[in-house]
Design a protein around this motif. Structure first.
Motif, short mmCIF file in Angstrom:
data_model
loop_
_atom_site.label_atom_id
_atom_site.label_comp_id
_atom_site.label_asym_id
_atom_site.label_seq_id
_atom_site.Cartn_x
_atom_site.Cartn_y
_atom_site.Cartn_z
N GLU A 76 0.82 -1.21 0.00
CA GLU A 76 0.00 0.00 0.00
C GLU A 76 0.85 1.26 0.00
OE1 GLU A 76 -2.65 -0.38 3.30
OE2 GLU A 76 -4.01 -1.75 2.25
N SER A 77 2.01 1.20 0.64
CA SER A 77 2.91 2.36 0.68
C SER A 77 3.65 2.55 -0.64
CB SER A 77 3.94 2.19 1.80
OG SER A 77 3.31 2.09 3.05
N GLY A 78 3.85 1.42 -1.33
CA GLY A 78 4.71 1.41 -2.50
C GLY A 78 6.09 0.96 -2.09
N PRO A 79 6.48 -0.26 -2.45
CA PRO A 79 7.77 -0.79 -2.00
C PRO A 79 8.95 0.13 -2.27
CG PRO A 79 6.50 -2.48 -3.14
CD PRO A 79 5.76 -1.19 -3.33
N GLU A 80 8.86 0.90 -3.35
CA GLU A 80 9.96 1.79 -3.72
C GLU A 80 10.08 2.99 -2.79
OE1 GLU A 80 6.25 3.38 -5.46
OE2 GLU A 80 7.15 1.37 -5.34
N THR A 81 9.12 3.16 -1.85
CA THR A 81 9.17 4.29 -0.91
C THR A 81 9.58 3.86 0.51
OG1 THR A 81 6.86 4.14 -0.16
CG2 THR A 81 7.28 5.36 -2.20
N VAL A 82 9.78 2.56 0.73
CA VAL A 82 10.06 2.06 2.07
C VAL A 82 11.57 1.93 2.26
CG1 VAL A 82 9.70 0.19 3.73
CG2 VAL A 82 7.86 0.85 2.16
N ALA A 83 12.08 2.56 3.33
CA ALA A 83 13.52 2.51 3.61
C ALA A 83 13.89 1.32 4.46
CB ALA A 83 13.95 3.80 4.32
N ALA A 84 13.11 1.05 5.52
CA ALA A 84 13.52 0.02 6.47
C ALA A 84 12.35 -0.46 7.31
CB ALA A 84 14.63 0.55 7.39
N PHE A 85 12.52 -1.66 7.84
CA PHE A 85 11.62 -2.24 8.82
C PHE A 85 12.38 -2.37 10.14
CE2 PHE A 85 10.26 -6.18 11.02
CZ PHE A 85 8.97 -5.79 11.37
N PHE A 86 11.82 -1.82 11.22
CA PHE A 86 12.42 -1.87 12.55
C PHE A 86 11.67 -2.86 13.43
CE2 PHE A 86 14.43 1.94 11.24
CZ PHE A 86 15.30 2.41 12.20
#
Length: 448
Positions: A200-210
Motif C-alpha cells: 500500500e505504501s509502494g515498495p519503492e518508498t520504504v527505507a527500512a523495517f524496525f
C-alpha cells in the motif's frame, strides 16, 4: 534527611515517564542510595531484589568496582575528547572493533550515541541517508510494529508503536507506519500485515523495517520461531533494510550475545545501548553491515551532518570494554540462559498454583508473567481493577522491583534480573512473585 530529599525532589526534579501530579502529591516512591549485585538499598535501609535490572540495563549487577576503576583510570588519563572532524581516540576505536567482533557476521562498522533513543533516531537518519546517496531519496518510509518501543527522541518516538508515547507534545513525524505484531496473532497474519503495508505504501518508498527481537516495554512479547526468518526473507524480496533494535536484548540478556541470534537471522542494521555498559555510563550505537558501510565510503560525500557531543565518549568506551570483558570472563551470557531456564520452570509452577496466572514466557533472563481473569479463555481483567498496579505494589512490599505493562488491556509483570543472578536468588525471586500474586488473587476474591 529523607524528608528534605523528598521535598527537594518534588520541587526541583521532573521525573521521566512518571506522573508529575502523583510525584507532587506523594513524593518520590523510593529514593535509592546503594547497589550490590542484584540488590538495591533505599535511604530507609530497605533492600530490594532488582528484578528488572533497573531499566533492563544493569546486566552485570550493581556495585562493580571494576567499572568504577576503569572509568577513573580513563578519566585520569583523558576524560573526554571529541570524535568530530575525524578526531579519534583509542577507547572508541577498540570498542568499535570489539563490538564488530561480537555482532552477527557482516555487521562491522559502528556509529556511537549516548543511549537507545539516540541510537534508533540515528538509525532512521542513517538508513535514509543510505538510500538518498544512491539517488533513491523516495525511500524514506519506516515500518515498525505495534507495541514496539524504540525510544522517545523525535524519530524514535515515531518508530515506537505504543500510542501513549505519541500525544505528549503534539503529533508524530511523517512517513512512519505501524503494523500488527506477532502478539496474539499467527506468523501468517503478522507477515501479511507487513506485506500489505509495503504494497500500500509502494515498495519503492520504504527505507527500512524496525523490530525488537523481543518486544520489551510492550510486555516482553516473544515471536514465533518462524517469524524473523520470514521477516528477513520478506525484506529481501522488497529490497528493504531490516533494523534489529537490540537496546534491551543485546549483551547477553536473552542467553545469546544478541537477541536476534536466537533465530539465526542477520539484520542489515543493529542498534544497541543499555547492557553495553550495564548502565554505568550512558552509551549506545548503531552497527551497520559491510555493504552499507561500503556505500557510505563510496557515495557519502562531504561531511556527515549527524553526531552527538558524546558520540564515542572515551570514558564510556573504556567502561563498555571492561563491562564486556567481565561478561565474557564470567560467562554471563551462558548464565543468562541457564538461570532463565530455572526462572521459567519456577514461574510455571507458580502458574500451576495460582488461578490468575496466564502466559509465562522467557528467553534467557527476559520474561513476563501475564495475569488474567480466566486462563483457559484468556479473559482479561477490567482495567478499573488495576490488577497490574496491585501486583507491582505487592512485589514492592516484599522487596522485589518489577515493571508492569497494561497496554491493550493486558496485565503483565515484566522480569529481567541482572545476568549474575544465581540459583538461590532465582528461587528467592520466584517465591516473591508467588507471594505477591497470591495476595492480589486474595484481594480480588478469587479462590482456586
Amino acid at each position: 534527611m529523607s524528608n528534605n530529599l523528598i521535598e527537594m525532589d518534588k520541587r526541583h526534579f521532573i521525573h521521566p515517564t512518571s506522573s508529575i501530579q502523583q510525584q507532587q502529591k506523594n513524593g518520590a516512591k523510593v529514593i535509592m542510595e546503594e547497589g550490590d549485585g542484584i540488590y538495591l538499598k533505599d535511604i530507609t535501609g530497605k533492600w530490594y531484589l532488582d528484578a528488572v535490572s533497573s531499566l533492563w540495563n544493569v546486566n552485570i549487577g550493581h556495585g562493580r568496582e571494576e567499572l568504577a576503576k576503569a572509568a577513573a583510570e580513563q578519566m585520569k588519563k583523558m576524560a573526554f575528547s571529541s570524535a568530530f572532524s575525524t578526531f579519534s581516540h583509542e577507547p572508541a576505536i577498540r570498542l568499535a572493533e570489539k563490538i564488530a567482533s561480537l555482532t552477527p557476521e557482516g555487521l562491522n562498522a559502528v556509529f556511537f550515541t549516548s543511549g537507545g533513543s539516540e541510537s534508533n533516531d540515528s538509525a532512521v537518519k542513517l538508513v535514509r541517508h543510505y538510500w538518498k546517496i544512491q539517488n533513491r531519496s523516495e525511500r524514506r518510509k519506516i515500518i515498525s510494529l505495534k507495541r514496539g518501543y524504540h525510544g522517545v527522541a523525535a524519530a524514535s518516538t515515531s518508530v515506537t508503536g505504543i500510542p501513549e508515547f505519541w500525544g505528549m507534545a503534539g503529533h508524530m513525524m511523517t512517513d512512519f507506519i505501524h503494523v500488527d505484531t506477532h502478539y496474539n496473532s499467527t506468523t501468517d497474519q503478522a507477515i501479511a500485515s507487513l506485506r500489505q503495508a509495503i504494497e500500500e505504501s509502494g515498495p519503492e518508498t520504504v527505507a527500512a523495517f524496525f523490530a525488537e527481537p523481543i518486544q520489551g516495554a510492550g510486555g516482553v512479547l516473544i515471536p514465533p520461531d518462524d517469524y524473523f526468518p520470514r521477516i528477513r526473507a520478506l525484506c529481501d524480496d522488497y529490497g528493504i533494510l531490516f533494523v534489529a533494535d537490540e537496546v534491551i536484548t543485546g549483551f547477553g540478556r536473552t542467553g545469546k550475545m544478541f537477541g536476534i541470534e536466537n533465530w539465526d537471522v542477520i539484520p542489515d542494521v543493529m542498534t544497541f545501548a543499555k547492557g553495553v555498559t550495564s548502565g554505568y555510563f550512558p552509551l549506545g550505537g548503531v552497527v551497520v553491515s559491510e555493504t552499507i558501510h561500503n556505500v557510505f565510503k563510496e557515495k557519502s560525500l562531504g561531511t556527515l551532518f549527524h553526531g552527538f557531543t558524546y558520540s564515542g565518549h572515551p570514558t564510556g568506551a573504556a567502561v563498555a570494554l571492561k563491562n564486556i570483558e567481565i561478561m565474557e570472563q564470567g560467562q554471563l551470557v551462558e548464565n543468562s540462559r541457564l538461570m532463565g531456564n530455572r526462572l521459567l520452570l519456577g514461574l510455571k509452577k507458580v502458574k500451576e498454583s495460582l488461578e490468575i496466572v496466564g502466559d509465562v514466557r522467557f528467553v534467557g533472563l527476559l520474561g513476563a508473567v501475564e495475569l488474567v481473569e480466566e486462563p483457559v479463555s484468556n479473559k482479561r481483567f477490567a482495567q478499573d481493577q488495576h490488577v497490574t498496579l496491585k501486583a507491582i505494589e505487592a512485589l514492592h512490599e516484599r522487596g522485589v522491583i518489577c515493571r508492569g505493562v497494561t497496554y491493550d488491556n493486558t496485565d503483565i509483570i515484566c522480569i529481567a534480573p541482572p545476568l549474575i543472578i544465581n540459583q538461590e536468588q532465582v528461587d528467592q525471586l520466584v517465591e516473591g512473585v508467588y507471594e505477591a500474586i497470591l495476595k492480589v488473587q486474595q484481594q480480588l476474591g478469587i479462590k482456586r
